[in-house]
Design a protein around this motif. Structure first.
Motif, PDB file in Angstrom:
ATOM      1  N   ASN A  32       7.406 131.277  -3.261  1.00 24.06           N
ATOM      2  CA  ASN A  32       6.452 130.911  -2.206  1.00 24.06           C
ATOM      3  C   ASN A  32       6.161 129.423  -2.147  1.00 24.06           C
ATOM      4  N   ILE A  33       6.040 128.774  -3.315  1.00 30.10           N
ATOM      5  CA  ILE A  33       5.625 127.374  -3.318  1.00 30.10           C
ATOM      6  C   ILE A  33       6.714 126.424  -2.825  1.00 30.10           C
ATOM      7  N   ARG A  34       7.931 126.904  -2.649  1.00 28.00           N
ATOM      8  CA  ARG A  34       9.007 126.004  -2.228  1.00 28.00           C
ATOM      9  C   ARG A  34       8.997 125.731  -0.722  1.00 28.00           C
ATOM     10  N   PHE A  35       8.167 126.423   0.007  1.00 28.61           N
ATOM     11  CA  PHE A  35       8.052 126.149   1.447  1.00 28.61           C
ATOM     12  C   PHE A  35       7.000 125.074   1.682  1.00 28.61           C
ATOM     13  N   PHE A  36       7.294 124.146   2.588  1.00 26.27           N
ATOM     14  CA  PHE A  36       6.274 123.221   3.084  1.00 26.27           C
ATOM     15  C   PHE A  36       6.568 122.922   4.546  1.00 26.27           C
ATOM     16  N   TYR A  59      16.467 111.497  -2.364  1.00 27.78           N
ATOM     17  CA  TYR A  59      15.059 111.490  -2.769  1.00 27.78           C
ATOM     18  C   TYR A  59      14.943 111.290  -4.280  1.00 27.78           C
ATOM     19  N   VAL A  60      14.067 110.392  -4.697  1.00 20.20           N
ATOM     20  CA  VAL A  60      13.712 110.307  -6.112  1.00 20.20           C
ATOM     21  C   VAL A  60      12.819 111.503  -6.411  1.00 20.20           C
ATOM     22  N   ASP A  61      13.233 112.319  -7.353  1.00 18.50           N
ATOM     23  CA  ASP A  61      12.631 113.640  -7.571  1.00 18.50           C
ATOM     24  C   ASP A  61      11.576 113.601  -8.676  1.00 18.50           C
ATOM     25  N   TYR A  62      10.385 114.096  -8.343  1.00 17.04           N
ATOM     26  CA  TYR A  62       9.321 114.270  -9.346  1.00 17.04           C
ATOM     27  C   TYR A  62       8.974 115.743  -9.566  1.00 17.04           C
ATOM     28  N   TRP A  63       9.611 116.607  -8.836  1.00 15.78           N
ATOM     29  CA  TRP A  63       9.459 118.052  -9.033  1.00 15.78           C
ATOM     30  C   TRP A  63      10.326 118.480 -10.208  1.00 15.78           C
ATOM     31  N   MET A  64      11.503 117.895 -10.292  1.00 12.99           N
ATOM     32  CA  MET A  64      12.411 118.035 -11.434  1.00 12.99           C
ATOM     33  C   MET A  64      12.579 119.484 -11.899  1.00 12.99           C
ATOM     34  N   GLY A  65      13.005 120.324 -10.957  1.00  9.49           N
ATOM     35  CA  GLY A  65      13.306 121.712 -11.312  1.00  9.49           C
ATOM     36  C   GLY A  65      12.116 122.428 -11.898  1.00  9.49           C
ATOM     37  N   HIS A  66      10.986 122.396 -11.165  1.00  7.77           N
ATOM     38  CA  HIS A  66       9.739 122.997 -11.671  1.00  7.77           C
ATOM     39  C   HIS A  66       9.347 122.352 -13.002  1.00  7.77           C
ATOM     40  N   TRP A  67       9.600 121.041 -13.159  1.00 12.84           N
ATOM     41  CA  TRP A  67       9.225 120.242 -14.343  1.00 12.84           C
ATOM     42  C   TRP A  67      10.058 120.580 -15.578  1.00 12.84           C
ATOM     43  N   SER A  68      11.209 121.199 -15.380  1.00 19.41           N
ATOM     44  CA  SER A  68      12.012 121.623 -16.538  1.00 19.41           C
ATOM     45  C   SER A  68      13.049 120.587 -16.974  1.00 19.41           C
ATOM     46  N   LEU A  69      13.353 119.613 -16.116  1.00 19.18           N
ATOM     47  CA  LEU A  69      14.483 118.718 -16.363  1.00 19.18           C
ATOM     48  C   LEU A  69      14.007 117.390 -16.934  1.00 19.18           C
ATOM     49  N   HIS A 394       4.112 112.306   3.305  1.00 21.57           N
ATOM     50  CA  HIS A 394       4.339 110.919   3.723  1.00 21.57           C
ATOM     51  C   HIS A 394       5.440 110.283   2.881  1.00 21.57           C
ATOM     52  N   MET A 395       5.413 110.502   1.568  1.00 27.26           N
ATOM     53  CA  MET A 395       6.427 109.913   0.691  1.00 27.26           C
ATOM     54  C   MET A 395       7.806 110.529   0.926  1.00 27.26           C
ATOM     55  N   ILE A 396       7.822 111.842   1.196  1.00 35.15           N
ATOM     56  CA  ILE A 396       9.096 112.509   1.488  1.00 35.15           C
ATOM     57  C   ILE A 396       9.708 111.970   2.778  1.00 35.15           C
ATOM     58  N   ALA A 397       8.897 111.911   3.818  1.00 30.80           N
ATOM     59  CA  ALA A 397       9.404 111.562   5.153  1.00 30.80           C
ATOM     60  C   ALA A 397       9.803 110.101   5.281  1.00 30.80           C
ATOM     61  N   ASN A 398       9.066 109.226   4.600  1.00 32.67           N
ATOM     62  CA  ASN A 398       9.249 107.793   4.838  1.00 32.67           C
ATOM     63  C   ASN A 398       9.965 107.040   3.733  1.00 32.67           C
ATOM     64  N   ASP A 399       9.823 107.483   2.513  1.00 28.75           N
ATOM     65  CA  ASP A 399      10.271 106.648   1.403  1.00 28.75           C
ATOM     66  C   ASP A 399      11.205 107.340   0.419  1.00 28.75           C
ATOM     67  N   GLY A 400      11.673 108.534   0.764  1.00 29.36           N
ATOM     68  CA  GLY A 400      12.630 109.199  -0.117  1.00 29.36           C
ATOM     69  C   GLY A 400      12.083 109.453  -1.501  1.00 29.36           C
ATOM     70  N   ILE A 401      10.821 109.864  -1.571  1.00 26.71           N
ATOM     71  CA  ILE A 401      10.179 110.205  -2.836  1.00 26.71           C
ATOM     72  C   ILE A 401       9.734 111.660  -2.734  1.00 26.71           C
ATOM     73  N   PHE A 402      10.205 112.502  -3.637  1.00 27.21           N
ATOM     74  CA  PHE A 402       9.927 113.928  -3.503  1.00 27.21           C
ATOM     75  C   PHE A 402       8.972 114.451  -4.565  1.00 27.21           C
ATOM     76  N   PHE A 403       7.778 114.792  -4.109  1.00 24.54           N
ATOM     77  CA  PHE A 403       6.862 115.671  -4.829  1.00 24.54           C
ATOM     78  C   PHE A 403       6.821 116.959  -4.027  1.00 24.54           C
ATOM     79  N   LEU A 404       6.918 118.113  -4.662  1.00 19.00           N
ATOM     80  CA  LEU A 404       6.660 119.334  -3.920  1.00 19.00           C
ATOM     81  C   LEU A 404       5.208 119.240  -3.465  1.00 19.00           C
ATOM     82  N   PRO A 405       4.953 119.245  -2.149  1.00 19.77           N
ATOM     83  CA  PRO A 405       3.600 118.955  -1.662  1.00 19.77           C
ATOM     84  C   PRO A 405       2.520 119.798  -2.330  1.00 19.77           C
ATOM     85  N   GLY A 406       1.534 119.084  -2.903  1.00 19.65           N
ATOM     86  CA  GLY A 406       0.409 119.736  -3.560  1.00 19.65           C
ATOM     87  C   GLY A 406       0.590 119.972  -5.043  1.00 19.65           C
TER      88      GLY A 406
END
Length: 436
Positions: A32-36, A59-69, A394-406
């Protein structure tokens, strides 16, 4: 709206693929949380700190596979060992040497892990831990935390999302045997526990709330809950699926003078492959033994077709070898990145946010008139969560920075100090936009 327009222009192929995904998958996703909104991009590949989508956006990733990587995506040494293992086999459903090697490494780093059973997910690990606790104590009630997330198991799917008094799902049958405690509020927690202590099998706690807002428990809170458990023959279970091997080589509990009965692990110890780990003291884990106890006396824990499969065991074992060899250099780097980022964000937002976290984990909470501190999941839920989603998008759309929103962000070894500066610059743009 401006960010949404920018995102749509960049992700046309993802939009089309997501529409196709919705034809076959519930809501188009598998968690469920993968939808935004307006739709998630579709990942084509990942390498080091980057996710690359089907439109070739990076995207520079900060989700990192549900924080596993913790070492980043497609770490070379792990990839090499996986290829080597694939040349032998990848699934056989029998005892394998790789599992013995991984367990030896875990048991040396996690003192409570005198015996270990593997599953394929963290959800299974917490489910089995609860089953084991009920078997040992011959009691039914389990206490968890408001906002505590232990996976989708029916035993623990309660008080995960605000408002906590509402059921998390239809189809739950065991809610009357689950009680919930206010995180970091010792007086109220003990009062609740006392009312149920005669039928209380276990208390299960994350030492840092993950999905509940990236909030550390105080040492006093954990020690006092543990003391209550031990005095009343209640099992004290720590869910270290997020925190295990995240801040040091081992578990967080080792640094807090805690003595848990059982610990659940996952994420990092799987090396990027599916894993769940139930580990505990010999005197307790023995209740899973088919050679000691009859069917009606034992707890059936662990197991599953793909549990302890040779690929996961190899990936996990290689992961632990690498991070042990890197040692303090790795953890000092990641923890310092987290500290610097939390301070930077709090300074930039000038008192309108609190960035919670510990070590390499962090999450920014947008305060309002009713919330001025973040001690628990209730405080986090009452913040301006829409603004948090807007900030991440905003970071995803404009700056190629990925946090899973929220959701909280996690640094990996693939990140560099330049990534902190990139978050800072993107935050400045968000603040400028917000002031207009």
């Amino acid at each position: 709206m401006e960010d949404t327009k920018t995102y749509r222009l960049k992700t046309g192929k993802s939009a089309k693929l997501f529409e196709k995904s919705k034809k076959y998958h519930v809501d188009g996703v598998h968690h469920n949380i993968r939808f935004f909104e307006p739709y998630p991009f579709v990942t084509k590949s990942a390498n080091r700190k980057f996710l690359i989508d089907v439109d070739s956006n990076k995207y520079v990733d900060y989700w990192m596979g549900h924080w596993s990587l913790i070492l980043g995506h497609t770490q070379k040494k792990i990839a090499s060992q996986i290829k080597k293992q694939l040349s032998y086999d990848w699934m056989h459903g029998t005892l394998n040497k790789n599992s013995i090697e991984l367990s030896e490494k875990i048991s040396k780093a996690v003192p409570v892990a005198e015996k270990i059973r593997y599953a394929s997910t963290g959800t299974e690990a917490t489910m089995y831990a609860v089953r084991l606790a009920r078997t040992i104590t011959k009691r039914k009630t389990i206490a968890k935390i408001d906002g505590g997330w232990h996976g989708y198991t029916t035993d623990l799917l309660k008080t995960v999302n605000w408002p906590f008094h509402k059921s998390e799902s239809s189809g739950l049958t065991d809610e009357k045997h689950i009680i919930s405690l206010p995180y970091n509020n010792l007086e109220k927690s003990v009062k609740i526990l006392k009312m149920k202590k005669n039928d209380l099998a276990a208390v299960i706690i994350e030492p840092v709330l993950g999905g509940g807002g990236c909030i550390p428990a105080t040492k006093e809170y954990l020690l006092c809950i543990q003391e209550f458990c031990h005095k009343n023959n209640i099992l004290f279970i720590l869910d270290e699926i997020v925190t295990g091997f995240r801040f040091r080589f081992g578990c967080l509990y080792n640094t807090m003078k805690l003595d848990p009965d059982l610990v659940t692990l996952g994420k990092i110890v799987g090396g990027g492959f599916p894993i769940g780990v139930i580990c505990g003291k010999n005197e307790l884990m023995k209740y899973a033994s088919t050679s000691i106890f009859s069917k009606t006396e034992r707890a059936y824990i662990g197991g599953g077709t793909f549990s302890a499969n040779p690929l996961t065991m190899m990936a996990g074992s290689t992961m632990l070898t690498i991070i042990k060899n890197k040692g303090d250099l790795l953890y000092n780097k990641l923890n310092s990145f987290g500290i610097e980022t939390r301070k930077m964000l709090d300074k930039k937002f000038g008192g309108s946010v609190i960035t919670t976290g510990i070590g390499s984990l962090f999450l920014t909470h947008f305060l309002n008139d009713s919330i001025y501190k973040i001690n628990n999941a209730t405080d986090a839920a009452k913040c301006n969560t829409k603004k948090l989603h807007d900030y991440h998008f905003h970071m995803i759309a404009n700056d190629g920075i990925f946090f899973l929103p929220g959701k909280l962000g996690a640094y990996s070894d693939a990140h560099t100090k330049s990534d902190i500066n990139a978050i800072a610059k993107s935050t400045d743009k968000f603040l400028t936009k917000f002031k207009k």
